[in-house]
Design a protein around this motif. Sequence first.
Motif, PDB file in Angstrom:
ATOM      1  N   GLU A 116      61.723 -35.284  74.070  1.00 27.30           N
ATOM      2  CA  GLU A 116      61.330 -34.128  73.259  1.00 27.30           C
ATOM      3  C   GLU A 116      60.987 -34.548  71.832  1.00 27.30           C
ATOM      4  N   VAL A 117      61.767 -35.479  71.272  1.00 29.74           N
ATOM      5  CA  VAL A 117      61.504 -35.972  69.924  1.00 29.74           C
ATOM      6  C   VAL A 117      60.157 -36.694  69.883  1.00 29.74           C
ATOM      7  N   ILE A 118      59.909 -37.536  70.869  1.00 25.59           N
ATOM      8  CA  ILE A 118      58.636 -38.261  70.941  1.00 25.59           C
ATOM      9  C   ILE A 118      57.476 -37.274  71.053  1.00 25.59           C
ATOM     10  N   SER A 119      57.635 -36.279  71.892  1.00 26.45           N
ATOM     11  CA  SER A 119      56.574 -35.263  72.049  1.00 26.45           C
ATOM     12  C   SER A 119      56.329 -34.537  70.731  1.00 26.45           C
ATOM     13  N   GLY A 120      57.400 -34.198  70.031  1.00 30.44           N
ATOM     14  CA  GLY A 120      57.280 -33.518  68.746  1.00 30.44           C
ATOM     15  C   GLY A 120      56.582 -34.388  67.715  1.00 30.44           C
ATOM     16  N   LEU A 121      56.898 -35.675  67.704  1.00 30.50           N
ATOM     17  CA  LEU A 121      56.251 -36.584  66.769  1.00 30.50           C
ATOM     18  C   LEU A 121      54.760 -36.752  67.085  1.00 30.50           C
ATOM     19  N   ARG A 122      54.458 -36.811  68.342  1.00 29.32           N
ATOM     20  CA  ARG A 122      53.035 -36.925  68.746  1.00 29.32           C
ATOM     21  C   ARG A 122      52.260 -35.684  68.350  1.00 29.32           C
ATOM     22  N   ALA A 123      52.918 -34.541  68.364  1.00 27.19           N
ATOM     23  CA  ALA A 123      52.253 -33.282  68.023  1.00 27.19           C
ATOM     24  C   ALA A 123      51.924 -33.211  66.528  1.00 27.19           C
ATOM     25  N   LEU A 124      52.588 -33.990  65.732  1.00 27.36           N
ATOM     26  CA  LEU A 124      52.320 -33.987  64.280  1.00 27.36           C
ATOM     27  C   LEU A 124      51.012 -34.620  64.053  1.00 27.36           C
TER      28      LEU A 124
END
Length: 124
Positions: A116-124
């Motif tokens: 989830e953290v990786i996905s959130g960072l990619r979304a930035l």
Amino acid sequence: MSDMEWVDEEAGPVVRPYAMTRGRTRPSSTALDLLAVITSTGVPVPAQADLGSQHRRLLDHVTQGRTGPLVEVASETGLPVGVVRVLLGDLLDHGLILVRPPVTAAASPTESLLREVISGLRAL
């Protein structure tokens, strides 16, 4: 025990481990796990504390902000792990260091949280 070290021309300072620990082989505390994190309390050394040169060397090491697992402290100071455990036990008894237990697998983030953290960072 004096702070005198014996020197071998090729090997450098040579002192038997039992001489550094005054013949003791076990630390005074069971909290000194190999992965336990060692930090200084910043408390001055008590006048009655009978600390040798290796005690002071370890205390200086952790006081200078080099906190970390016990095995890293041993590696960075070049002392055997068993010796470090006994000497750190003495420092713990005098209230000069804190020992935090190692992070357990249950306390570490789960794989789903990391995703989830990786996905959130990619979304930035």
